[in-house]
Motif scaffolding. Structure first.
Motif, PDB file in Angstrom:
ATOM      1  N   SER A 269       2.773  44.793  54.120  1.00  0.00           N
ATOM      2  CA  SER A 269       1.776  46.148  54.554  1.00  0.00           C
ATOM      3  C   SER A 269       3.166  47.087  54.957  1.00  0.00           C
ATOM      4  N   ASN A 270       2.989  48.303  55.434  1.00  0.00           N
ATOM      5  CA  ASN A 270       3.820  49.465  55.976  1.00  0.00           C
ATOM      6  C   ASN A 270       4.920  49.059  56.739  1.00  0.00           C
ATOM      7  N   SER A 271       6.600  49.191  56.735  1.00  0.00           N
ATOM      8  CA  SER A 271       6.955  48.901  58.163  1.00  0.00           C
ATOM      9  C   SER A 271       6.796  50.792  59.056  1.00  0.00           C
ATOM     10  N   ARG A 272       7.334  50.770  60.224  1.00  0.00           N
ATOM     11  CA  ARG A 272       7.374  51.985  60.876  1.00  0.00           C
ATOM     12  C   ARG A 272       8.329  51.861  60.504  1.00  0.00           C
ATOM     13  N   PHE A 273      10.143  51.415  59.560  1.00  0.00           N
ATOM     14  CA  PHE A 273      11.045  51.894  59.461  1.00  0.00           C
ATOM     15  C   PHE A 273      11.325  52.475  58.603  1.00  0.00           C
ATOM     16  N   ASP A 274      10.306  52.356  57.588  1.00  0.00           N
ATOM     17  CA  ASP A 274      10.923  52.719  55.589  1.00  0.00           C
ATOM     18  C   ASP A 274      11.613  53.536  56.277  1.00  0.00           C
ATOM     19  N   GLU A 275      12.124  54.918  56.810  1.00  0.00           N
ATOM     20  CA  GLU A 275      12.876  55.739  56.762  1.00  0.00           C
ATOM     21  C   GLU A 275      14.753  54.971  56.887  1.00  0.00           C
ATOM     22  N   ASN A 276      14.545  54.710  58.128  1.00  0.00           N
ATOM     23  CA  ASN A 276      16.107  53.666  58.530  1.00  0.00           C
ATOM     24  C   ASN A 276      15.977  52.537  57.409  1.00  0.00           C
ATOM     25  N   LEU A 277      15.252  52.269  56.642  1.00  0.00           N
ATOM     26  CA  LEU A 277      15.194  50.816  55.300  1.00  0.00           C
ATOM     27  C   LEU A 277      15.764  51.863  54.160  1.00  0.00           C
ATOM     28  N   ILE A 278      15.838  53.132  53.927  1.00  0.00           N
ATOM     29  CA  ILE A 278      16.285  53.445  53.013  1.00  0.00           C
ATOM     30  C   ILE A 278      17.511  54.129  53.804  1.00  0.00           C
ATOM     31  N   LEU A 279      17.885  54.769  54.806  1.00  0.00           N
ATOM     32  CA  LEU A 279      19.307  54.652  54.663  1.00  0.00           C
ATOM     33  C   LEU A 279      20.350  54.393  54.460  1.00  0.00           C
ATOM     34  N   ASN A 280      19.356  52.824  54.735  1.00  0.00           N
ATOM     35  CA  ASN A 280      20.315  51.416  54.980  1.00  0.00           C
ATOM     36  C   ASN A 280      20.063  50.597  53.611  1.00  0.00           C
ATOM     37  N   GLY A 281      20.076  51.230  52.582  1.00  0.00           N
ATOM     38  CA  GLY A 281      20.401  50.730  50.726  1.00  0.00           C
ATOM     39  C   GLY A 281      18.647  49.635  50.957  1.00  0.00           C
ATOM     40  N   ILE A 282      17.693  48.967  52.075  1.00  0.00           N
ATOM     41  CA  ILE A 282      16.767  48.121  51.170  1.00  0.00           C
ATOM     42  C   ILE A 282      15.791  48.670  50.699  1.00  0.00           C
ATOM     43  N   LEU A 283      15.862  49.915  50.584  1.00  0.00           N
ATOM     44  CA  LEU A 283      14.571  50.648  50.104  1.00  0.00           C
ATOM     45  C   LEU A 283      15.323  51.635  49.200  1.00  0.00           C
ATOM     46  N   ALA A 284      14.853  51.826  48.281  1.00  0.00           N
ATOM     47  CA  ALA A 284      15.219  53.106  47.116  1.00  0.00           C
ATOM     48  C   ALA A 284      15.057  54.000  47.497  1.00  0.00           C
ATOM     49  N   ASP A 285      16.145  54.928  47.075  1.00  0.00           N
ATOM     50  CA  ASP A 285      15.758  56.149  48.584  1.00  0.00           C
ATOM     51  C   ASP A 285      15.367  57.021  46.846  1.00  0.00           C
ATOM     52  N   GLU A 286      13.793  56.879  46.783  1.00  0.00           N
ATOM     53  CA  GLU A 286      13.070  57.727  46.507  1.00  0.00           C
ATOM     54  C   GLU A 286      11.596  58.522  47.139  1.00  0.00           C
ATOM     55  N   GLU A 287      11.238  59.359  46.668  1.00  0.00           N
ATOM     56  CA  GLU A 287      10.494  60.196  47.361  1.00  0.00           C
ATOM     57  C   GLU A 287       8.798  59.344  47.844  1.00  0.00           C
ATOM     58  N   ASP A 288       8.882  58.105  46.873  1.00  0.00           N
ATOM     59  CA  ASP A 288       7.342  57.937  47.346  1.00  0.00           C
ATOM     60  C   ASP A 288       8.016  55.802  47.985  1.00  0.00           C
ATOM     61  N   SER A 289       8.911  55.261  48.263  1.00  0.00           N
ATOM     62  CA  SER A 289       9.441  54.400  48.553  1.00  0.00           C
ATOM     63  C   SER A 289       9.143  54.193  49.949  1.00  0.00           C
ATOM     64  N   ARG A 290       7.883  52.609  49.730  1.00  0.00           N
ATOM     65  CA  ARG A 290       7.556  52.505  50.849  1.00  0.00           C
ATOM     66  C   ARG A 290       7.515  51.149  50.817  1.00  0.00           C
ATOM     67  N   SER A 291       7.945  50.470  51.649  1.00  0.00           N
ATOM     68  CA  SER A 291       8.397  48.834  52.298  1.00  0.00           C
ATOM     69  C   SER A 291       7.101  47.994  51.865  1.00  0.00           C
ATOM     70  N   LEU A 292       5.611  48.814  51.538  1.00  0.00           N
ATOM     71  CA  LEU A 292       5.106  47.675  50.987  1.00  0.00           C
ATOM     72  C   LEU A 292       5.512  47.340  49.669  1.00  0.00           C
TER      73      LEU A 292
END
Length: 389
Positions: A269-292
């Motif tokens: 499911s999605n995390s509420r911290f997706d933006e923070n995860l992108i900034l910290n390198g856990i998620l790829a910096d892409e337009e549709d990047s989601r933790s799901l």
């Protein structure tokens, strides 16, 4: 020689010269000690603030302990209540999905169209099979539209897809990712799969056709007249809609969230911290990047939001305390604090749902959960400082 017996026992009754025994030594000594102590305290004014600090420290420690115990009990209750509410909503949703698919699988019209496809007559030609598929597709259309499904599969006992919304899947074996829940339905049990990345090319949220799109299925067995399972009917569910929305209701405060993960620790499911995860390198910096389906619920060993960087790759890190307990089938609540998938100290409650083979957790940052206690602690320190001054 005095022969008067009264003289043998001290003073006489008529008030002779012998005094009555009394505790003059003890009383005078205690009295002098009290007097000296009182005079000392009166002269040494500086000692009163010290006494006040000691007394207030004892009071503060006692009050803080009582408040912390109350807060911990209240926090446990809140986390447990929210988790139970979220899991109850999910369980109800799962039941509705299974009811929908069972209703379609038991429909006389669907069964009459499905039987020739599951066990085709040797004399039947490809054109006859194609005509049956079109009729089946049309018959299943209203159920898919009504319940927001975006496709179906019809699978025979050999694990071959004999009919599907996407024609390119027909005649192919069920992908390995789908076989576990298809086998469960083939054993006669309706079930809901956990979300997973699609093998077939599907439309994503932006309308692009690609593989790896998050998807999940609800399946039910198809039975013949003797009640024997002859195949499986499955509807495809987009997890980013109702499933994720139910879990999104578990967000509270500034950091509280409820999310789900599978038996490998992958977030489904999605995390509420997706933006923070992108900034910290856990998620790829892409337009549709989601933790799901992209974030592993693993302990990085330190707070990534404060600059910590692990020395191992994400999949090599250990599961968080919560994920490890849940995957092993142990529900629990922890208000002592543990690191989450960001490395942030959190408190949380968790459980495992065998209905969909997923774990569900409700967590909030430790700092936010115990902020009132922190304020109280600083208030007491301020009072002590004033007394010292």
């Amino acid at each position: 020689m005095n022969l008067n017996p009264h003289s043998w026992f001290g003073s006489s009754r008529d008030g002779s010269d012998h005094p009555a025994p009394h505790m003059t030594f003890a009383t005078s000594r205690v009295g002098r000690t009290i007097t000296r102590t009182r005079l000392f305290l009166l002269k040494q004014i500086w000692i009163w603030p010290i006494i006040a600090v000691v007394l207030l420290s004892l009071i503060g420690w006692t009050v803080r302990g009582a408040i912390e115990t109350t807060m911990r009990d209240s926090l446990q209750s809140q986390l447990d209540t929210l988790l139970k509410m979220e899991t109850a909503m999910l369980e109800t949703w799962f039941k509705v999905q299974k009811s929908n698919i069972t209703s379609s699988a038991n429909s006389l019209e669907i069964r009459q169209l499905a039987y020739p496809l599951l066990e085709p007559d040797a004399a039947a030609g490809e054109s006859d099979q194609e005509a049956l598929r079109k009729k089946l597709d049309k018959s299943l259309g209203p159920a898919q539209t009504a319940h927001d499904y975006n496709g179906y599969l019809l699978v025979n006992k050999s694990n071959m897809i004999v009919a599907a919304t996407r024609e390119e899947l027909e005649g192919r074996e069920v992908p390995l990712e789908n076989q576990e829940f298809i086998s469960k339905a083939m054993s006669g049990i309706s079930c809901v799969s956990p979300p997973f990345a699609s093998v077939a090319a599907l439309k994503d949220e932006e309308g692009r056709v690609r593989t790896g799109v998050p998807t999940m299925f609800v399946c039910a067995p198809l039975r013949d007249e003797s009640f024997q399972v002859v195949g499986v009917l499955a509807f495809r569910i987009p997890p980013e809609k109702e499933f994720s929305r139910i879990l999104a209701h578990g967000q509270f405060g500034h950091t509280g969230e409820t999310y789900a993960f599978n038996k490998t620790g992958l977030m489904v499911s999605n995390s509420r911290f997706d933006e923070n995860l992108i900034l910290n390198g856990i998620l790829a910096d892409e337009e549709d990047s989601r933790s799901l389906l992209r974030v592993l619920v693993r302990d990085p060993g330190g707070d990534i939001t404060k600059g910590f960087r692990p020395t191992k790759r994400r999949h090599e890190l250990p599961l968080t305390l919560m994920a490890k307990e849940a995957i092993e089938g142990r529900s629990g609540i922890n208000v002592d604090g543990y690191r989450d998938y960001r490395g942030v100290k959190v408190v949380g409650a968790w459980t495992w749902l065998p209905t969909a083979d997923i774990g569900v957790a409700t967590e909030v940052d430790y700092e936010e959960a115990f902020r009132p206690l922190t304020i109280l602690r600083w208030t007491f320190w301020a009072l002590f400082a004033l007394l010292v001054l």
